[in-house]
Motif scaffolding. Structure first.
Motif: not given
Ligand code: SF4
Length: 422
Positions: A214-217, A263-265, A239-242
């Motif tokens: 996890h990483l915060r925003h 991420i898409r944003h 894929e990487f983050w998920k």
């Protein structure tokens, strides 16, 4: 002392100095940073002057310290020699000495580097720069405090306000947006690359993500845009983050509903469809400092020196190199400290470029490690297969111009609202 031809250059120098004063008076942190840079610039320029020009400069800025006579100098020669480290008797006789009030020579006095008599310090010309710098620091510090007081009236001018609030972290260097690198790396390469070619800030974020899933925003923003800049496609990023997040406390459904949107944003596929650029060093160093539990920011700026030292030791940076890095950090030269880290971890004597951007660090590292060639993509099934010919990763007709950092920064503030979930 300067040629008439220099007038235009000096005029620009003055104007930019006063604009920077306005931009950098806004917080204690900015003021401290600006003061340090101005001190370094003045020290450099002062030391470049000939003795004659230095004397003229001192008179010009009303630091009219009285040069002592040759007779008095000869009379005091033994004391001057004994109290001024680094000067032979011959040098003492050659040097001009100035009689300076103690208040102006506190630093030399404290370091026992000057002869004191009857409330005056006898300072050799070679040490006078410390006094000039001290004097300037006091003046500029007061001037910045005064400028800060006039800010409310300046900030009400809507032509100046955006300029001033973005100037301290604006970036005008090369564009490290994704387009030219898209698809050049596979997800399997990231662990190795993070050790070999990531700057410390990104190496820290990568390691934390792997350890904590996890990483915060703040971390997701900084690291996500960096990865985009080095070539991760949108599909690879998702894929990487998920993969990482679902190994922690976030389930796949929660990821798809919340995190995937942001991420898409950031790839310009949602909302205002702005193609966001990776953060520059100045932006990372100067804005949004990390709080407890955050791992974003610049470790040279935001880590406790002891923790930084331990981290560098664990990365096998030699002790002498760590000392040099910590000295640079102490002098607030964070990017130079990072350059030194680059030199030490790549075993080169001179980095050969001026570091302004984490993606520049990565590009230069890859160039060096591959002997001047571009990064070669290693064959991989994962990640690669997902980005073939979908037409999404290369361009975005609605994106903001990626080199226009001011616009992008302003837009980014809007984007950050989407990252409220920690
Ligand atoms: Fe990252 Fe720049 Fe700090 Fe280096 S100087 S660690 S690249 S933010």
């Amino acid at each position: 002392a300067l040629a008439e031809d220099d007038y235009e250059a000096r005029r620009k120098d003055h104007i930019s100095h006063f604009i920077l004063r306005l931009a950098y008076c806004q917080s204690e942190d900015l003021r401290r940073w600006f003061l340090q840079q101005e001190m370094d610039l003045l020290r450099y320029r002062f030391n470049e002057l000939t003795d004659n020009l230095r004397q003229k400069f001192l008179e010009h800025v009303n630091l009219a310290f009285e040069a002592i006579s040759e007779d008095l100098k000869n009379e005091l020669a033994n004391e001057l020699h004994a109290s001024t480290p680094g000067l032979t008797m011959t040098k003492v006789k050659e040097q001009m000495y100035y009689k300076v009030g103690l208040a102006d020579a506190v630093d030399l006095f404290r370091a026992r580097r000057v002869f004191i008599k009857d409330g005056f310090a006898y300072v050799p010309l070679k040490e006078i720069d410390a006094i000039v710098l001290n004097n300037y620091r006091t003046k500029l510090s007061k001037a910045l405090a005064l400028t800060a007081r006039s800010l409310p009236s300046i900030q009400s001018d809507e032509r100046l306000q955006p300029l001033l609030s973005h100037l301290s972290h604006s970036y005008v260097g090369p564009d490290y947006s994704a387009q030219k690198n898209t698809g050049k790396i596979s997800l399997e390469q990231i662990d190795t690359l993070s050790v070999k070619s990531f700057p410390l800030c990104m190496r820290q974020l990568h390691k934390t993500l792997r350890d904590n899933h996890h990483l915060r925003h703040g971390g997701r923003m900084q690291y996500g845009l960096f990865l985009k800049g080095i070539g991760l496609t949108l599909e690879q990023a998702l894929e990487f983050w998920k993969k990482e997040f679902i190994r922690g406390k976030v389930d796949a459904d929660k990821f798809d509903k919340g995190y995937a949107y942001s991420i898409r944003h950031s790839y310009g596929k949602e909302g205002k469809r702005t193609d966001y650029t990776p953060y520059s060093c100045m932006k990372i160093i100067m804005s949004n400092p990390p709080s407890q539990g955050d791992y974003h920011g610049c470790p040279f700026r935001h880590s406790d020196p002891e923790l930084l030292k331990q981290k560098l030791q664990s990365y096998k940076v030699p002790p002498s190199g760590i000392t040099q890095i910590l000295e640079l950090v102490k002098g607030m030269h964070y990017q130079l400290a990072c350059q030194k880290y680059f030199e030490l971890t790549h075993d080169v004597d001179d980095i050969g470029f001026s570091l302004n951007h984490p993606n520049q660090y990565f590009t230069e590292s890859q160039r060096l490690l591959s002997g001047g060639r571009e990064l070669k993509k290693e064959p991989s099934n994962s990640g690669n297969s997902q980005q073939k010919n979908n037409g999404q990763e290369s361009t975005n007709s609605n994106s903001a111009p990626t080199s226009s950092t001011t616009t992008a920064d302003a837009e980014l503030e809007g984007l950050e609202a989407y990252f409220t979930e920690d």
